[in-house]
Design a protein around this motif. Structure first.
Motif, PDB file in Angstrom:
ATOM      1  N   ALA A 101       0.821  -1.204   0.000  1.00 40.54           N
ATOM      2  CA  ALA A 101       0.000   0.000   0.000  1.00 40.54           C
ATOM      3  C   ALA A 101       0.856   1.255   0.000  1.00 40.54           C
ATOM      4  O   ALA A 101       0.579   2.214  -0.726  1.00 40.54           O
ATOM      5  CB  ALA A 101      -0.937  -0.005   1.205  1.00 40.54           C
ATOM      6  N   LEU A 102       1.911   1.243   0.798  1.00 36.49           N
ATOM      7  CA  LEU A 102       2.813   2.404   0.816  1.00 36.49           C
ATOM      8  C   LEU A 102       3.541   2.573  -0.509  1.00 36.49           C
ATOM      9  O   LEU A 102       3.691   3.684  -0.996  1.00 36.49           O
ATOM     10  CB  LEU A 102       3.829   2.252   1.947  1.00 36.49           C
ATOM     11  CG  LEU A 102       3.287   2.504   3.345  1.00 36.49           C
ATOM     12  CD1 LEU A 102       4.320   2.084   4.379  1.00 36.49           C
ATOM     13  CD2 LEU A 102       2.918   3.962   3.522  1.00 36.49           C
ATOM     14  N   ALA A 103       3.991   1.474  -1.075  1.00 41.03           N
ATOM     15  CA  ALA A 103       4.673   1.558  -2.382  1.00 41.03           C
ATOM     16  C   ALA A 103       3.730   2.114  -3.441  1.00 41.03           C
ATOM     17  O   ALA A 103       4.123   2.975  -4.244  1.00 41.03           O
ATOM     18  CB  ALA A 103       5.189   0.175  -2.784  1.00 41.03           C
ATOM     19  N   ALA A 104       2.485   1.656  -3.455  1.00 42.22           N
ATOM     20  CA  ALA A 104       1.512   2.149  -4.422  1.00 42.22           C
ATOM     21  C   ALA A 104       1.199   3.626  -4.169  1.00 42.22           C
ATOM     22  O   ALA A 104       1.077   4.414  -5.112  1.00 42.22           O
ATOM     23  CB  ALA A 104       0.230   1.318  -4.357  1.00 42.22           C
ATOM     24  N   TYR A 105       1.072   3.987  -2.901  1.00 39.19           N
ATOM     25  CA  TYR A 105       0.773   5.383  -2.560  1.00 39.19           C
ATOM     26  C   TYR A 105       1.898   6.313  -2.990  1.00 39.19           C
ATOM     27  O   TYR A 105       1.666   7.391  -3.537  1.00 39.19           O
ATOM     28  CB  TYR A 105       0.530   5.494  -1.047  1.00 39.19           C
ATOM     29  CG  TYR A 105       0.236   6.887  -0.577  1.00 39.19           C
ATOM     30  CD1 TYR A 105      -0.975   7.501  -0.879  1.00 39.19           C
ATOM     31  CD2 TYR A 105       1.172   7.593   0.168  1.00 39.19           C
ATOM     32  CE1 TYR A 105      -1.244   8.779  -0.430  1.00 39.19           C
ATOM     33  CE2 TYR A 105       0.910   8.871   0.613  1.00 39.19           C
ATOM     34  CZ  TYR A 105      -0.302   9.474   0.316  1.00 39.19           C
ATOM     35  OH  TYR A 105      -0.561  10.735   0.745  1.00 39.19           O
TER      36      TYR A 105
END
Length: 109
Positions: A101-105
């Motif tokens: 999720a952090l990588a996508a964000y």
């Protein structure tokens, strides 16, 4: 029948517990950092929402670590088989989900 286990096993169980506690503190610290960095991204709401996940995971992990330590200690004293760390797959899954999720964000923000 309860008996005093070999001190090496008791101390190894304690070291394992402390390593889980260090992991939970790292998750909480990472969540605090994410909360602070969230303000620098596209508004505070998404960053703070993502920050809550590792903080909550760290809190839950510390509880699970204590429960597991107590179960292992009881098994050592009664001669029962050692229980598996049932929370390890959950923690692994949570770290993977939060990381993705952090990588996508960050990538697609």
């Amino acid at each position: 029948m309860d008996s005093e286990p070999d001190p090496r096993f008791t101390l190894a169980n304690e070291r394992t517990f402390l390593s889980w506690i260090r992991t939970s503190l790292a998750l909480i610290a990472g969540g605090v950092v994410l909360a602070q960095l969230g303000d620098h991204f596209k508004g505070p709401a998404p960053g703070r929402a993502l920050a809550a996940l590792p903080i909550l995971a760290g809190v839950a992990l510390s509880v699970f670590a204590f429960v597991h330590w107590r179960k292992v200690q009881r098994a050592l004293r009664t001669g029962e088989p050692l229980p598996p760390p049932a929370f390890a797959p959950v923690l692994t899954g949570l770290v993977v989900v939060v990381g993705l999720a952090l990588a996508a964000y960050i990538a697609f923000g």
